[in-house]
Each structure stands twice: as structure tokens, then as C-alpha cells.
Design an enzyme around this catalytic site. Structure first.
Site, PDB file in Angstrom:
ATOM      1  N   LYS A  71       0.855  -1.206   0.000  1.00  0.00           N
ATOM      2  CA  LYS A  71       0.000   0.000   0.000  1.00  0.00           C
ATOM      3  C   LYS A  71       0.882   1.245   0.000  1.00  0.00           C
ATOM      4  O   LYS A  71       0.611   2.207  -0.726  1.00  0.00           O
ATOM      5  CB  LYS A  71      -0.929  -0.010   1.228  1.00  0.00           C
ATOM      6  CG  LYS A  71      -2.041  -1.059   1.128  1.00  0.00           C
ATOM      7  CD  LYS A  71      -2.821  -1.247   2.431  1.00  0.00           C
ATOM      8  CE  LYS A  71      -3.837  -2.367   2.280  1.00  0.00           C
ATOM      9  NZ  LYS A  71      -4.610  -2.647   3.503  1.00  0.00           N
ATOM     10  N   GLN A 115      -4.129  -1.400   9.853  1.00  0.00           N
ATOM     11  CA  GLN A 115      -4.165  -2.704   9.193  1.00  0.00           C
ATOM     12  C   GLN A 115      -4.779  -3.744  10.128  1.00  0.00           C
ATOM     13  O   GLN A 115      -4.401  -3.857  11.295  1.00  0.00           O
ATOM     14  CB  GLN A 115      -2.729  -3.111   8.769  1.00  0.00           C
ATOM     15  CG  GLN A 115      -2.650  -4.399   7.950  1.00  0.00           C
ATOM     16  CD  GLN A 115      -3.344  -4.311   6.590  1.00  0.00           C
ATOM     17  OE1 GLN A 115      -3.463  -3.235   6.004  1.00  0.00           O
ATOM     18  NE2 GLN A 115      -3.809  -5.430   6.079  1.00  0.00           N
ATOM     19  N   ASP A 138     -10.743   3.453   5.007  1.00  0.00           N
ATOM     20  CA  ASP A 138     -11.194   2.056   4.930  1.00  0.00           C
ATOM     21  C   ASP A 138     -12.716   1.956   4.979  1.00  0.00           C
ATOM     22  O   ASP A 138     -13.274   0.873   4.812  1.00  0.00           O
ATOM     23  CB  ASP A 138     -10.627   1.258   6.111  1.00  0.00           C
ATOM     24  CG  ASP A 138      -9.431   0.416   5.712  1.00  0.00           C
ATOM     25  OD1 ASP A 138      -9.436  -0.106   4.586  1.00  0.00           O
ATOM     26  OD2 ASP A 138      -8.513   0.285   6.525  1.00  0.00           O
TER      27      ASP A 138
HETATM   28  N1  GUN Z   1      -6.789  -6.454   6.273  1.00  0.00           N
HETATM   29  C1  GUN Z   1      -7.146  -7.131   5.162  1.00  0.00           C
HETATM   30  N2  GUN Z   1      -7.747  -6.309   4.268  1.00  0.00           N
HETATM   31  C2  GUN Z   1      -7.750  -5.074   4.827  1.00  0.00           C
HETATM   32  C3  GUN Z   1      -8.242  -3.805   4.390  1.00  0.00           C
HETATM   33  O1  GUN Z   1      -8.799  -3.632   3.296  1.00  0.00           O
HETATM   34  N3  GUN Z   1      -8.061  -2.786   5.277  1.00  0.00           N
HETATM   35  C4  GUN Z   1      -7.477  -2.954   6.486  1.00  0.00           C
HETATM   36  N4  GUN Z   1      -7.365  -1.892   7.279  1.00  0.00           N
HETATM   37  N5  GUN Z   1      -7.018  -4.114   6.927  1.00  0.00           N
HETATM   38  C5  GUN Z   1      -7.154  -5.171   6.093  1.00  0.00           C
END
Ligand code: GUN
Length: 307
Positions: A71, A115, A138
């Protein structure tokens, strides 16, 4: 400008021996989204706003470390800055609350990504709820979830909105389609339910207590699976109707290789469209995070209303 591939007309009945579906190319679609984000980030910088995403990673879960690093790299590629917060496995809820409060107040930060999953001493709901809704890239705060279920969300969860972008790109009309989603999480199944319902699909959410999962799948026009554990679940070709559209969100490791939920080799012979793992939904999740971050930066500048 996005150049969409021409709409493919599939016959109503398929000669069995020639049947083969089209791979949905998540990398190509993600690149087209990233291109738009790059332009938006440049415009924002010219207006004196450098879009910036703060990432929070607690502990050393190898998959989470890879996701966060991917990311961050993608942000850099499109001109979004990142502020990295790598925290020890023992990080407390109190410390997390303090960090989120600081990031909420920091005008140079436009998006906050925590995350998931988090270590067990940290409560996911308390943590994500604390993020300011205008920095909620998110789409997980109660405010964002409420807007999403009202069909008014601006910052939508990244994986579901990435899947919607794929449908859009391939001109797959959802109206009246029977959709089966095999997942009920806050990150995937629940938000995707709302987004697809908004497009007039008839959506069934399946989960671990669903009876006759195969029967549900065989009645579907579109199947989205997000289990992420091949030892527990595989979507096999006998569960997929001819001409269905199959979206694979699951990722797990099998003999050192990353695999999805779907037996892709066999399913693609029956389906009209299917996403591969890798190169399907994964790149879209990242692309939509970038898009949400420039949207959040635009909100901060008053270019986009947060209501
Ligand atoms: N863990 C797995 N997918 C995601 C996501 O799209 N966002 C976040 N914050 N954690 C994740």
C-alpha cells in the site's frame, strides 16, 4: 481517460467443448484507477495539499507487513505521501487511542489506515471507530457504515468498491442478477451487500452456518467468495453454473504458493468471467485505497463535501 474493453456478447447456451470465460484483469483496471488518482494528487499538490496516508501496523504478521508495504509503495507511485507507524505486538488500546487522536488532529494527514487484524488486546471496533470519519479511508467507522447502508457513502471499503469498479469496467450489469456472497465480514461481505443491492442485484449472504451452499451457488449469476482458507473451502467447477461470473477475494498459502478460494483452472472453463489470484481483486483493493486517500484530501480542502 479510461478505455473500456468492448462488451462481450455471450451466447445463451454454450457448446461444452468450446466454453471458456474471460479473465478479469484486475491489474489493468487498477492501473486505470491509479492513473486517475495520479492526476488528482497532482492537482491537489498544485493547490497546496500533499495527500498523505498514515498507516498503522501492530505486530509482525507477515501477510499484514506485505499488505502495508504494498500500500505504501503504491501511494509513492501516484504521488501520495505516507507516514508509517510500526508498533510492537504489545501496543495497548490506550496507546492506540492516543495515536489515532493525534493523527485525527494532524492537518497534514488525510487518511488513516489501521491494518487488520489486530492483536487480541486491541478491540477492532473501538479502534476503527475512533478514526475521524473524514479520514476513514477504509470506510469502517459507524458513520461511514451508516452512509453506505443509506446509499450515500463517499469513503467506501476498498475491496468491495474495487469489485464494483471491476463490474463497471467490464460493463457487467448487476440489475436483477442473483448474487451469492460467501463472506459476512465488515471489510468485504457486509459492505459489498449494500453496494450490490444499490445496483438492484438480489443479494444472498452466505456464511459458515449456511445450509446447502452449493445449491445457493448453482442458482447464482454472480458468486463472490472471500473465505481465504483453501483447507476449509474451495469453490469447485461443479458449484458454478454455466456462464456465471466468479469473483475470488480469498487468499491463502498452499505448498508455499498463494492461492484463492476458486479452482480457477476448471471454473474459468464454465464461467463467463472470473478473477484470478493473483492479479484480480488484490490490486483493486490497493487502487481504491489510493482513490479514497485523494478523496479524503479533497474533503479536507473543501473540494468534496463529506455529507
Ligand atoms: N486487512 C485485510 N484487508 C484489509 C483492508 O482492506 N483494510 C485494512 N485496514 N485491513 C485489512
Amino acid at each position: 481517460m479510461i478505455i473500456n474493453p468492448p462488451r462481450i456478447k455471450y451466447p445463451k447456451t454454450y457448446p461444452k467443448d468450446t466454453l471458456s470465460g474471460q479473465k478479469i484483469d484486475g491489474i489493468a483496471v487498477a492501473n486505470s484507477v491509479k492513473e486517475r488518482v495520479r492526476v488528482a494528487a497532482k492537482v491537489l499538490r498544485e493547490e497546496g495539499v500533499t495527500p498523505c496516508l498514515a498507516t498503522i501496523l501492530v505486530g509482525e504478521n507477515p501477510a499484514s507487513m506485505t499488505y502495508v508495504s504494498n500500500k505504501q509503495k503504491a501511494c509513492t507511485e501516484v504521488g501520495i505521501e505516507t507516514k508509517d507507524h510500526k508498533l510492537p505486538e504489545s501496543f495497548s488500546q490506550q496507546e492506540m487511542n492516543l495515536l489515532i487522536d493525534l493523527l485525527n488532529k494532524d492537518d497534514t494527514i488525510h487518511g488513516i489506515l489501521v491494518q487488520l487484524p489486530l492483536p487480541k488486546q486491541l478491540d477492532e471496533f473501538s479502534t476503527t471507530s475512533r478514526i475521524s470519519p473524514i479520514k476513514d479511508v477504509d470506510g469502517l467507522t459507524p458513520y461511514s457504515v451508516g452512509l453506505l447502508s443509506s446509499g450515500r457513502a463517499i469513503l467506501k471499503p476498498c475491496t468491495p468498491s474495487g469489485i464494483m469498479e471491476l463490474f463497471d469496467f467490464y460493463k457487467i450489469d448487476l440489475s436483477g442478477k442473483n448474487v451469492v456472497i460467501i463472506n459476512r465480514s465488515h471489510l468485504v461481505g457486509k459492505p459489498l451487500y449494500h453496494l450490490m443491492l444499490e445496483k438492484n442485484a438480489t443479494v444472498t449472504t452466505c456464511h459458515s452456518k449456511t445450509r446447502n451452499l452449493k445449491q445457493h451457488c448453482l442458482a447464482a449469476d454472480i458468486i463472490v467468495t472471500a473465505i481465504g482458507d483453501r483447507s476449509r473451502f474451495t469453490l469447485t467447477a461443479d458449484m458454478v453454473p454455466d456462464g456465471a461470473i466468479v469473483i475470488d477475494v480469498g487468499t491463502s498459502r498452499e505448498n508455499g504458493k498463494i492461492v484463492g478460494d476458486v479452482d480457477y483452472e476448471n471454473v474459468i472453463k464454465k464461467a463467463a468471467f472470473a478473477t484470478p489470484v493473483l492479479g484480480g481483486v488484490g490490486p483493486m483493493t490497493i487502487a481504491m485505497l489510493l482513490k479514497n486517500t485523494v478523496t479524503a484530501a479533497s474533503i479536507s480542502k473543501g473540494f468534496v463535501s463529506s455529507r
